[in-house]
Design an enzyme around this catalytic site. Structure first.
Site, PDB file in Angstrom:
ATOM      1  N   ARG A  41       0.819  -1.220   0.000  1.00 24.58           N
ATOM      2  CA  ARG A  41       0.000   0.000   0.000  1.00 24.58           C
ATOM      3  C   ARG A  41       0.849   1.265   0.000  1.00 24.58           C
ATOM      4  O   ARG A  41       0.451   2.281  -0.578  1.00 24.58           O
ATOM      5  CB  ARG A  41      -0.942  -0.008   1.205  1.00 24.58           C
ATOM      6  CG  ARG A  41      -2.103  -0.955   0.971  1.00 24.58           C
ATOM      7  CD  ARG A  41      -3.133  -0.825   2.040  1.00 24.58           C
ATOM      8  NE  ARG A  41      -4.372  -1.432   1.609  1.00 24.58           N
ATOM      9  CZ  ARG A  41      -5.236  -2.011   2.428  1.00 24.58           C
ATOM     10  NH1 ARG A  41      -5.004  -2.054   3.725  1.00 24.58           N
ATOM     11  NH2 ARG A  41      -6.344  -2.527   1.967  1.00 24.58           N
ATOM     12  N   GLY A 357      -8.166  -7.649  -0.692  1.00 29.73           N
ATOM     13  CA  GLY A 357      -8.319  -8.481   0.499  1.00 29.73           C
ATOM     14  C   GLY A 357      -7.545  -9.785   0.389  1.00 29.73           C
ATOM     15  O   GLY A 357      -6.404  -9.812  -0.081  1.00 29.73           O
ATOM     16  N   GLY A 380     -12.573  -4.095   1.181  1.00 27.48           N
ATOM     17  CA  GLY A 380     -13.941  -3.640   1.469  1.00 27.48           C
ATOM     18  C   GLY A 380     -14.427  -2.627   0.446  1.00 27.48           C
ATOM     19  O   GLY A 380     -15.566  -2.694  -0.031  1.00 27.48           O
TER      20      GLY A 380
END
Ligand code: AMP
Length: 399
Positions: A41, A357, A380
């Protein structure tokens, strides 16, 4: 360009020179022994950060990390992230201990080109999750331009995502946000046929809305993971001690009929890897057929199923994958997920999208991640988007 981004400026369409820029990122990385264990990330956020630095912005970065109860939960500090950012950028990262302080106001004045500010975990302040307007005004008091590049957090109406965007006039989305929304919209708006949705993971109930949004778009569903046992049960097949959602068996049975009534396919496992416990040392075996003996649990798709799925999907032009085929965290039950990942990696000219995920983690684990068209950074958020819901972090730009 997709209608989802209509009228929304991208970071390179606003003037950042000498501007005080507040950039909301998703730097929510796994931390182990005080270090970032997976920096995917952080790396995904670099293009927007580097661009803003090159443009001469005075930069404040902000993110949440995990689910702290309060600022006392020091294991959720962004300090390891600051360290990793510093290594990746070669820029000094000044970590502001209190995310709500007005420290950046004063720091901005003396900030040199080789320094950026990172606010501590936004969730150290209760107002973040409450979409608190006062907290947003505090941030806005030292912000000329607001950038949202936190795709993985944009399904939450939190202060740094919504209230702050409402409080700053000049705003834009970052490169990562644009890329995520473009790729995810492609799969909803212009998918090429044959189009398959591969759904796995633990629960049918988590995927119902996604299935409903896809049923008229895809050519077929491939089912794996614990979800599959609810479907097999609906067909009257013995599933032993496998996970079944009793209150979703009827839905599963009806779904099979609805898919077939549309002349589409729904593929279910024809064999399984089973064990009597999840323990790594517990004996496991493959079943001969789709039935599972009493007291055994289905924990992965078996070798015949892997071959069936590979064969059926070999001409696919669009693949959407959400959820692992088995308990991939345990090497005994990871083969089904890994074999599917390698089948998709071999597909020529197909658009292959991983919904983030656990499936993203599995693909990263397989070492094949660069062979996919897109791996979402937000589990999500991508699920919400693919279910057809507007993300608050995007809709606030359209008000
Ligand atoms: P989800 O969060 O719904 O995508 O589910 C992911 C989780 O499902 C992973 O942690 C897997 O270990 C778990 N899972 C996948 N297959 C099975 C299975 N057959 N039985 C139990 N858990 C499973």
């Amino acid at each position: 360009m997709t209608r989802f981004l209509d009228g929304i400026p991208r970071i390179d369409q606003v003037d950042l020179k000498n501007k005080r820029v507040f950039m909301r990122l998703d730097l929510n990385c796994p931390i182990k022994d005080g270090k970032v264990a997976d920096d995917t990330r952080i790396k995904a956020a670099l293009p927007s950060i580097k661009y803003a630095i090159e443009q001469g912005a005075k930069l404040v970065l902000a993110s949440h990390l995990g689910r702290p109860e309060s600022a006392a939960d020091k294991q959720y500090s962004l300090e390891p992230v600051a360290e990793r950012l510093n290594e990746l950028l070669g820029t000094e990262v000044l970590l502001m201990e209190d995310p709500a302080s007005d420290g950046p106001k004063n720091l901005h004045i003396g900030l040199n080109q080789n320094q950026i500010i990172l606010l501590e975990n936004l969730r150290f302040h209760k107002g973040e999750k409450k979409n608190d307007v006062e907290l947003a005004h505090q941030w806005a008091s030292y912000t000329d331009v607001y950038i949202n590049d936190a795709f993985g957090a944009s399904h939450r109406a939190h202060a740094s995502i919504v209230a702050l965007a409402e409080s700053v006039e000049t705003k834009a989305l970052g490169f990562l946000m644009f890329n995520e929304v473009e790729k995810l919209s492609q799969i909803l708006e212009t998918p090429e046929s044959p189009y398959w949705a591969i759904l796995g993971g633990s629960k049918v109930s988590d995927k119902i809305q996604l299935i409903e949004n896809l049923i008229d778009r895809v050519d077929g569903f491939v089912i794996g993971g614990a979800m599959a046992y609810t479907f097999l049960k609906a067909q009257g097949i013995e599933v032993g001690a496998s996970l079944v959602e009793g209150d979703k068996v009827k839905f599963a049975g009806e779904l099979i009929s609805r898919v077939e009534a549309r002349d589409k396919k729904i593929l279910l496992p024809i064999d399984h890897v089973v064990a009597q416990s999840l323990d790594e040392s517990a004996p496991c075996k493959s079943t001969e057929s789709s039935a599972i003996p009493p007291e055994w649990m289905g924990l992965d798709i078996g070798p015949k199923t892997q071959m069936l799925y590979r064969e059926e999907l070999k001409n696919a032009k669009t693949i959407l994958w959400n959820g692992p085929m088995g308990v991939f965290e345990n090497p005994n039950f990871a083969k089904g997920t890994m074999s599917l990942a390698s089948s998709f990696a071999e597909l020529q000219d197909a658009f292959t999208l991983i919904g983030g995920g656990d499936s993203a983690a599995a693909v990263n684990q397989s070492g094949l991640s660069d062979r996919f068209s897109h791996i979402s950074t937000g589990g999500g958020a991508s699920l919400e988007f693919l279910q057809g819901n507007e993300l608050p972090g995007i809709s606030v730009f359209k008000k």
